[in-house]
Design an enzyme around this catalytic site. Structure first.
Site, PDB file in Angstrom:
ATOM      1  N   SER A 162       0.837  -1.195   0.000  1.00  0.00           N
ATOM      2  CA  SER A 162       0.000   0.000   0.000  1.00  0.00           C
ATOM      3  C   SER A 162       0.881   1.257   0.000  1.00  0.00           C
ATOM      4  CB  SER A 162      -0.920  -0.050   1.225  1.00  0.00           C
ATOM      5  OG  SER A 162      -2.010   0.791   1.078  1.00  0.00           O
ATOM      6  N   ASP A 328      -8.410  -6.957  -4.448  1.00  0.00           N
ATOM      7  CA  ASP A 328      -8.054  -5.613  -3.977  1.00  0.00           C
ATOM      8  C   ASP A 328      -8.599  -4.587  -4.964  1.00  0.00           C
ATOM      9  OD1 ASP A 328      -6.867  -3.220  -3.213  1.00  0.00           O
ATOM     10  OD2 ASP A 328      -4.835  -4.030  -3.103  1.00  0.00           O
ATOM     11  N   HIS A 361      -7.843  -5.511  -0.131  1.00  0.00           N
ATOM     12  CA  HIS A 361      -6.554  -4.831  -0.009  1.00  0.00           C
ATOM     13  C   HIS A 361      -5.769  -5.311   1.213  1.00  0.00           C
ATOM     14  CE1 HIS A 361      -3.587  -1.720  -0.415  1.00  0.00           C
ATOM     15  NE2 HIS A 361      -3.888  -1.190   0.747  1.00  0.00           N
TER      16      HIS A 361
END
Lengths: 390, 210
Positions: A162, A328, A361
């Site tokens: 991320s 995700d 995610h």
């Protein structure tokens, strides 16, 4: 370890947190992309494992938006395991018996590194919104100062998911000769309109809280907890897939057999999100949330290279392993493919895996056997290439 | 990518022989990375792979190979011109959706392409269709018609025709017997087309076409 003249060791003296930190004084100020200047600059960090004699086994782990330096072990504030417990430890892919792992709280964060809650040397009051808006590149610059301080020239690997993955990409672009291998995970080379939109919702929730006080809440002895909790709740939805939400919660009711026809948290999902929001405000500073989300929004790696991402990785010798998760939707596989495409165009050594998972995610933080196997394989082959002993 | 021949490894040695040492190679449908590893060990090539299955990619990554999850139909288009010396498609052409596009892309990405495929013109295949009236199931083509990944089977002759259409030059061609050895006698094409269970071709991009 050469570059810096005696950074002041500040072993937790100014911080309630146990842990390591280093403070760079005014002669080593961090000059930010936005034209700001941060001095003194304190970076709080943790290390795991031992640096070998050749100083060739150091790995930098980059944390995500609301993560911190506590990648493994027990978090001193929450009492919970570190954020990458699934990956970091003896015998795990980031093997603490084999590698020297470094994880630092980003500049702008709130877990000991200098951020908007830190005292502004000019006013002796918390920075608040006077803190310079920092970028992913600023975070990476600060990390490079820390790595210098630790006497590490080349990192064996830089890894993170991320926002951490953005830092990995920035490291590979800014310091290619210092990064032997890189693992950008569940990330993107630029923030999309949708990403920015969700962040803006979170920021507006914080700012709409009357206790935010234009960012000066610390001096006034209040905290915009409601706003920050709402920001966390909305963000948390983006970290999960619809399938995972459905499987875990569905329309199940919370401790009751029938709806109450009120605005209580009748549904388990409501209760869960409220809990997530409340737990978050315990450990996170609201202004910090504004700054780190902003750093992500400004991230567009290609923009620094005439809009051509491939140029960011031109002639790179770094070995890459790019990982995406198929459920995700925050940083979808297409974002990772764009990175892979650019690396390919530059002739880089790159592997790419799309891991099947319905966990959205957040999958990169969870126990995903295929992801763990991929990481292990990539690191082991890189370690062999680097001449690291088993 | 699906490795569809029953002994897909048989042609690897033949393919490896065609590659110049220390060149840059892209193996499309690289499976568990056996060919890339062979090339790295014996020819010191700088190899990259594309593989569809997650397990295949993981196996490759664990071997230290640089492999991207993807397939010939969708991902070749993203590769820049002349990124490689050789682009290899081993036992996969017949499983692509658009073999012609795949070949065109291969010859764009690399100056040379190496392709191996099962020959649908082999006498055993012809016999099954001609005399039993059944879709052929052979050692090389072991799936039934309804579950085969091979959607674009061709004969050696068909392949050569397509290559001519694409303006590529055949530098080397070999028909392989059931053991993966080249048939070592001079024979006209129609004999190879009848006797070869597999074929391996080394193509060079035509000068006029890119």
């Amino acid at each position: 370890m050469t570059n810096f003249s005696q950074p002041r060791q500040d072993q937790a003296s100014s911080s309630p947190l146990a842990g390591k930190s280093v403070t760079f004084t005014a002669d080593q100020a961090l000059l930010t992309d936005g034209g700001g200047r941060i001095a003194p600059l304190t970076l709080a960090y943790e290390t795991y494992g031992e640096l070998n004699n050749a100083r060739s086994n150091a790995i930098l782990l980059c944390h995500a938006l609301t993560g911190d330096q506590y990648a493994a072990g027990v978090h001193p504030v929450t009492g919970k395991p570190g954020w990458w417990e699934s990956m970091v430890g003896p015998g795990k892919p980031f093997d603490t018996d084999r590698y020297f792992l470094i994880c630092s709280n980003v500049v702008g964060g709130c877990m000991g590194s200098t951020g908007p809650a830190s005292a502004n040397a000019a006013t002796n009051k918390p920075y608040g919104l006077d803190f310079p808006v920092v970028t992913i590149r600023d975070m990476v610059r600060a990390q490079a100062m820390l790595i210098d301080h630790l006497g590490v020239d080349t990192l064996f690997c830089v890894a993170g998911g991320s926002m951490g993955g953005m830092q990995v990409l920035q490291w590979a672009a800014s310091y290619p000769q210092r990064v032997f291998s890189a693992m950008p995970i569940a990330t993107a080379a630029k923030h999309s309109a949708q990403n920015i939109a969700f962040h803006e919702v979170g920021r507006q929730a914080v700012m709409a809280d009357p206790d935010w006080r234009s960012g000066r809440y610390l001096e006034q002895g209040v905290r915009p907890e409601k706003g920050l909790a709402v920001a966390r709740m909305s963000a948390h939805i983006t970290y999960l897939s619809e399938a995972a939400l459905q499987r875990k919660f569905g329309r199940k009711l919370q401790d009751r057999s029938a709806p109450t026809f009120s605005f209580d948290a009748d549904f388990q999902i409501e209760n869960y999100l409220r809990h997530q929001g409340l737990a978050f405000v315990e450990r996170f500073d609201a202004n910090s949330y504004l700054f780190v989300t902003r750093a992500c929004d400004y991230f567009d790696l290609a923009a620094d290279y005439d809009g051509v991402l491939a140029r960011a990785f031109k002639a790179t010798k770094t070995r890459f392993c790019v990982v995406a998760f198929d459920s995700d939707w925050l940083y979808p596989t297409s974002d990772s493919r764009a990175i892979v495409h650019a690396l390919n165009a530059g002739g880089a050594s790159v592997s790419f895996v799309e891991i099947q998972s319905d966990k959205g995610h957040d999958a990169f933080l969870l126990h995903e056997p295929m992801f763990i196997a991929t990481t292990r394989g990539f690191l082991e082959s890189a370690a062999t290439a680097r001449g690291l002993k088993k | 990518m699906n490795k569809v021949a029953s002994n897909p490894r048989l042609d690897l040695a033949v393919i490896a022989d065609l590659v110049t040492p220390a060149s840059r190679v892209l193996d499309v449908g690289c499976g568990d990375g056996a060919l890339l590893q062979l090339l790295a060990q014996t020819k010191n090539v700088d190899g990259r792979g594309i593989e569809l299955s997650q397990k295949g990619v993981n196996d490759c990554v664990a071997k230290g190979l640089s492999v991207i999850q993807g397939d010939a139909d969708t991902d070749l288009v993203d590769y820049p011109d002349d990124g490689f010396d050789y682009v290899i498609l081993s036992q996969t052409l017949q499983a692509t959706r658009h073999p012609r596009e795949a070949l065109r892309n291969m010859l764009r990405i690399g100056r040379r392409a190496i392709i191996s495929f099962p020959n649908f013109g082999h006498w055993r295949v012809r016999m099954q269709l001609a005399f039993r009236g059944r879709m052929p199931v052979t050692g090389n083509l072991s799936s039934s018609w309804h579950d085969t990944p091979n959607i674009h089977l061709c004969t050696i002759r068909d392949f050569v025709e397509l290559i001519e259409e694409l303006g590529a030059h055949i530098e080397h061609g070999a028909a392989l017997n059931r053991y993966g050895s080249p048939i070592r006698f001079n024979a006209p094409w129609w004999v190879w087309n009848l006797m070869g269970e597999q074929a391996v071709f080394l193509l060079e991009r035509g000068e006029t076409k890119k």
